[in-house]
Design a protein around this motif. Structure first.
Motif, PDB file in Angstrom:
ATOM      1  N   ILE A   1      -1.438   3.673  -9.707  1.00 33.63           N
ATOM      2  CA  ILE A   1      -1.365   4.165  -8.336  1.00 33.63           C
ATOM      3  C   ILE A   1      -1.754   3.077  -7.349  1.00 33.63           C
ATOM      4  CG2 ILE A   1      -3.708   5.078  -8.189  1.00 33.63           C
ATOM      5  CD1 ILE A   1      -0.455   6.623  -6.780  1.00 33.63           C
ATOM      6  N   GLU A   2      -2.633   2.151  -7.758  1.00 34.06           N
ATOM      7  CA  GLU A   2      -3.020   1.049  -6.880  1.00 34.06           C
ATOM      8  C   GLU A   2      -1.810   0.198  -6.509  1.00 34.06           C
ATOM      9  OE1 GLU A   2      -6.113  -2.770  -6.739  1.00 34.06           O
ATOM     10  OE2 GLU A   2      -5.564  -1.834  -8.647  1.00 34.06           O
ATOM     11  N   SER A   3      -0.917  -0.012  -7.472  1.00 35.96           N
ATOM     12  CA  SER A   3       0.258  -0.854  -7.222  1.00 35.96           C
ATOM     13  C   SER A   3       1.233  -0.198  -6.257  1.00 35.96           C
ATOM     14  CB  SER A   3       0.962  -1.164  -8.542  1.00 35.96           C
ATOM     15  OG  SER A   3       1.507   0.019  -9.114  1.00 35.96           O
ATOM     16  N   ARG A   4       1.070   1.118  -6.003  1.00 36.33           N
ATOM     17  CA  ARG A   4       2.008   1.826  -5.142  1.00 36.33           C
ATOM     18  C   ARG A   4       1.390   2.186  -3.791  1.00 36.33           C
ATOM     19  NH1 ARG A   4       5.301   6.037  -8.891  1.00 36.33           N
ATOM     20  NH2 ARG A   4       6.643   5.951  -7.059  1.00 36.33           N
ATOM     21  N   LEU A   5       0.140   1.774  -3.567  1.00 32.25           N
ATOM     22  CA  LEU A   5      -0.501   2.031  -2.289  1.00 32.25           C
ATOM     23  C   LEU A   5      -0.328   0.826  -1.362  1.00 32.25           C
ATOM     24  CD1 LEU A   5      -3.838   3.647  -3.514  1.00 32.25           C
ATOM     25  CD2 LEU A   5      -1.903   4.833  -2.444  1.00 32.25           C
ATOM     26  N   ASP A   6      -0.394   1.077  -0.068  1.00 29.91           N
ATOM     27  CA  ASP A   6      -0.247   0.027   0.930  1.00 29.91           C
ATOM     28  C   ASP A   6      -1.454  -0.905   0.863  1.00 29.91           C
ATOM     29  OD1 ASP A   6       0.181  -1.565   3.095  1.00 29.91           O
ATOM     30  OD2 ASP A   6       0.172   0.045   4.589  1.00 29.91           O
ATOM     31  N   PRO A   7      -1.279  -2.166   0.473  1.00 25.97           N
ATOM     32  CA  PRO A   7      -2.431  -3.072   0.351  1.00 25.97           C
ATOM     33  C   PRO A   7      -3.079  -3.391   1.688  1.00 25.97           C
ATOM     34  CG  PRO A   7      -0.374  -4.277   0.071  1.00 25.97           C
ATOM     35  CD  PRO A   7      -0.002  -2.826   0.118  1.00 25.97           C
TER      36      PRO A   7
ATOM     37  N   GLN B   1      -8.047  -0.699  -0.621  1.00 30.57           N
ATOM     38  CA  GLN B   1      -8.700  -1.818  -1.300  1.00 30.57           C
ATOM     39  C   GLN B   1      -9.420  -1.317  -2.548  1.00 30.57           C
ATOM     40  OE1 GLN B   1      -8.875  -5.160  -0.608  1.00 30.57           O
ATOM     41  NE2 GLN B   1     -10.142  -5.439  -2.443  1.00 30.57           N
ATOM     42  N   ARG B   2      -9.198  -1.979  -3.671  1.00 33.16           N
ATOM     43  CA  ARG B   2      -9.932  -1.667  -4.903  1.00 33.16           C
ATOM     44  C   ARG B   2     -11.364  -2.172  -4.736  1.00 33.16           C
ATOM     45  NH1 ARG B   2      -7.649  -1.211 -10.114  1.00 33.16           N
ATOM     46  NH2 ARG B   2      -9.224  -0.502 -11.610  1.00 33.16           N
ATOM     47  N   VAL B   3     -12.358  -1.319  -4.970  1.00 32.58           N
ATOM     48  CA  VAL B   3     -13.752  -1.708  -4.795  1.00 32.58           C
ATOM     49  C   VAL B   3     -14.564  -1.539  -6.076  1.00 32.58           C
ATOM     50  CG1 VAL B   3     -13.762  -1.219  -2.315  1.00 32.58           C
ATOM     51  CG2 VAL B   3     -14.331   0.612  -3.941  1.00 32.58           C
TER      52      VAL B   3
ATOM     53  N   ARG C   1     -13.910  -0.580 -10.651  1.00 36.18           N
ATOM     54  CA  ARG C   1     -12.896  -0.324 -11.684  1.00 36.18           C
ATOM     55  C   ARG C   1     -12.417   1.118 -11.652  1.00 36.18           C
ATOM     56  NH1 ARG C   1     -15.141   2.090 -16.269  1.00 36.18           N
ATOM     57  NH2 ARG C   1     -17.424   2.175 -16.279  1.00 36.18           N
ATOM     58  N   SER C   2     -13.186   2.016 -11.028  1.00 37.60           N
ATOM     59  CA  SER C   2     -12.796   3.422 -10.976  1.00 37.60           C
ATOM     60  C   SER C   2     -12.566   3.924  -9.552  1.00 37.60           C
ATOM     61  CB  SER C   2     -13.868   4.302 -11.647  1.00 37.60           C
ATOM     62  OG  SER C   2     -14.051   3.946 -12.990  1.00 37.60           O
ATOM     63  N   HIS C   3     -12.642   3.049  -8.552  1.00 31.55           N
ATOM     64  CA  HIS C   3     -12.568   3.522  -7.171  1.00 31.55           C
ATOM     65  C   HIS C   3     -11.668   2.624  -6.313  1.00 31.55           C
ATOM     66  CE1 HIS C   3     -15.850   6.510  -7.436  1.00 31.55           C
ATOM     67  NE2 HIS C   3     -16.373   5.669  -8.300  1.00 31.55           N
ATOM     68  N   ILE C   4     -10.908   3.268  -5.440  1.00 28.92           N
ATOM     69  CA  ILE C   4     -10.131   2.614  -4.392  1.00 28.92           C
ATOM     70  C   ILE C   4     -10.514   3.290  -3.083  1.00 28.92           C
ATOM     71  CG2 ILE C   4      -7.815   2.196  -3.455  1.00 28.92           C
ATOM     72  CD1 ILE C   4      -6.746   2.281  -6.311  1.00 28.92           C
TER      73      ILE C   4
ATOM     74  N   SER D   1     -18.507  -2.782  -6.803  1.00 28.49           N
ATOM     75  CA  SER D   1     -19.052  -3.749  -7.751  1.00 28.49           C
ATOM     76  C   SER D   1     -18.925  -5.162  -7.188  1.00 28.49           C
ATOM     77  CB  SER D   1     -18.328  -3.644  -9.090  1.00 28.49           C
ATOM     78  OG  SER D   1     -16.957  -3.938  -8.934  1.00 28.49           O
ATOM     79  N   ARG D   2     -19.767  -6.049  -7.699  1.00 33.01           N
ATOM     80  CA  ARG D   2     -19.787  -7.427  -7.187  1.00 33.01           C
ATOM     81  C   ARG D   2     -18.441  -8.114  -7.391  1.00 33.01           C
ATOM     82  NH1 ARG D   2     -24.379  -9.880 -10.914  1.00 33.01           N
ATOM     83  NH2 ARG D   2     -25.153  -7.753 -10.645  1.00 33.01           N
ATOM     84  N   ARG D   3     -17.677  -7.664  -8.389  1.00 31.39           N
ATOM     85  CA  ARG D   3     -16.367  -8.262  -8.648  1.00 31.39           C
ATOM     86  C   ARG D   3     -15.443  -8.116  -7.453  1.00 31.39           C
ATOM     87  NH1 ARG D   3     -12.214  -6.020 -13.309  1.00 31.39           N
ATOM     88  NH2 ARG D   3     -10.405  -7.275 -12.720  1.00 31.39           N
ATOM     89  N   TYR D   4     -15.565  -6.995  -6.723  1.00 27.02           N
ATOM     90  CA  TYR D   4     -14.661  -6.719  -5.607  1.00 27.02           C
ATOM     91  C   TYR D   4     -15.333  -6.897  -4.245  1.00 27.02           C
ATOM     92  CZ  TYR D   4     -11.916  -4.480  -9.292  1.00 27.02           C
ATOM     93  OH  TYR D   4     -11.200  -4.228 -10.436  1.00 27.02           O
ATOM     94  N   ARG D   5     -16.624  -7.201  -4.239  1.00 24.12           N
ATOM     95  CA  ARG D   5     -17.357  -7.223  -2.971  1.00 24.12           C
ATOM     96  C   ARG D   5     -16.885  -8.321  -2.030  1.00 24.12           C
ATOM     97  NH1 ARG D   5     -23.935  -7.913  -2.352  1.00 24.12           N
ATOM     98  NH2 ARG D   5     -23.948  -8.083  -0.066  1.00 24.12           N
ATOM     99  N   ALA D   6     -16.611  -9.519  -2.582  1.00 26.47           N
ATOM    100  CA  ALA D   6     -16.177 -10.625  -1.728  1.00 26.47           C
ATOM    101  C   ALA D   6     -14.843 -10.320  -1.067  1.00 26.47           C
ATOM    102  CB  ALA D   6     -16.089 -11.915  -2.546  1.00 26.47           C
ATOM    103  N   ALA D   7     -13.900  -9.792  -1.836  1.00 27.26           N
ATOM    104  CA  ALA D   7     -12.590  -9.454  -1.268  1.00 27.26           C
ATOM    105  C   ALA D   7     -12.730  -8.369  -0.207  1.00 27.26           C
ATOM    106  CB  ALA D   7     -11.652  -8.982  -2.373  1.00 27.26           C
ATOM    107  N   LEU D   8     -13.621  -7.418  -0.427  1.00 27.47           N
ATOM    108  CA  LEU D   8     -13.815  -6.367   0.576  1.00 27.47           C
ATOM    109  C   LEU D   8     -14.423  -6.950   1.850  1.00 27.47           C
ATOM    110  CD1 LEU D   8     -13.822  -3.349   1.315  1.00 27.47           C
ATOM    111  CD2 LEU D   8     -16.140  -3.225   0.325  1.00 27.47           C
TER     112      LEU D   8
END
Length: 296
Positions: free
Chosen positions: A237-243, A247-249, A251-254, A284-291
């Motif tokens: 579903i992430e691949s079909r949402l408007d980027p 934003q993915r934040v 592994r289980s949340h957008i 998670s810290r993995r996605y924090r910088a991009a957010l």
């Protein structure tokens, strides 16, 4: 005085009123069902033994039936987990059937081993011994019964979840038309989702989705404080949402960036997102910088 949240402005639905009682209702159902089965079978087995004139201790029918049913009760959480791990749908049941056949065998073996162990322990406490009989023949006999029990439990759990989804509302993507006419909107990046609830259908704009959370083989769409399960993986579903909006934040949340009110850094390097409706999400810290780059 702060303005009331959207969740406080509306009356709770039947599903929301049921949620606080859900665990009690589910546990109560299985406890009552198993107890009634054990009591009823104890009575009928005792009557059959007396009618046939077979020698037995008066407590034996109760020991046999309660040990069997208590082991079945202990296996109910495993059945619930299995049906979540291998969900059955109209388009997948053939692929899942071999797994369910294997699971029925495993269920029967665990049931037999568990109840025999309990019976042997109880008989030993009474200074006696329990003989299960010819194991190959008895295992086949028990499997015939256990397969029906397993199927009944699976159908009950699947049916119960189906009713819950109908009360809660279940989302799906808009399908492309069957004819050669162009779709109403892009199918690869939908602007709206179809929600079915209690026999009614309505459209939810993608912009109204506050967040999405993975839940097994479903993704829960949170819209105005309510959640609607969509049968999909979170990656699909992430691949079909408007980027530009989502934003993915985790592994289980957008999250929908338009609904983020504040980002709270945590000492662990992770973060907590505060949404405008007062709810929070982990980041998670993995996605924090991009957010941070998206929200600066």
């Amino acid at each position: 005085m702060p303005a009331p949240s959207p969740a406080a402005e509306r009356a709770p639905t039947l599903y929301e009123r049921y949620l606080p009682w859900r665990r009690w209702a589910e546990a109560g159902y299985w406890l009552a069902s198993i107890s009634l089965s054990a009591i009823g079978n104890t009575i009928t087995v005792g009557m059959e033994l007396r009618r046939a004139g077979l020698p037995h201790h008066p407590a034996e029918p109760a020991i046999w039936e309660w040990t069997s049913n208590l082991v079945i009760l202990a296996l109910v959480p495993a059945i619930a987990w299995f049906t979540r791990r291998f969900p059955v749908h109209f388009d997948t049941w053939r692929r899942q059937l071999p797994w369910y056949l294997l699971a029925s065998v495993a269920f029967s073996l665990l049931h037999v081993v568990g109840m025999v162990a309990l019976r042997q322990a109880i008989y030993a406490l009474g200074g006696d011994s329990y003989d299960f009989g010819d194991w190959p023949r008895q295992l086949f006999y028990e499997y015939v019964k256990d397969a029906r029990t397993f199927l009944g439990a699976v159908l009950m759990i699947i049916g119960y979840r189906f009713v819950l989804r109908r009360l809660q509302g279940e989302a799906s993507l808009l399908d492309a038309p069957d004819d050669d006419a162009p779709p109403v909107e892009p199918v690869d990046r939908p602007e709206r989702f179809l929600v079915r609830k209690l026999g009614r259908e309505f459209l939810v704009p993608a912009a109204d989705i506050e967040s999405l959370q993975a839940a097994g083989n479903y993704v829960n769409l949170r819209v105005r404080g309510r959640e609607y399960p969509l049968r999909s993986t979170i990656a699909a579903i992430e691949s079909r949402l408007d980027p530009a909006r989502f934003q993915r934040v985790h592994r289980s949340h957008i999250v929908n960036l338009d609904h983020v009110a504040m980002i709270e850094p945590l000492e662990t390097g992770d973060a907590r997102l505060h949404l405008k409706d007062g709810s929070t999400l982990p980041c998670s810290r993995r996605y924090r910088a991009a957010l941070r780059e998206r929200t600066d």
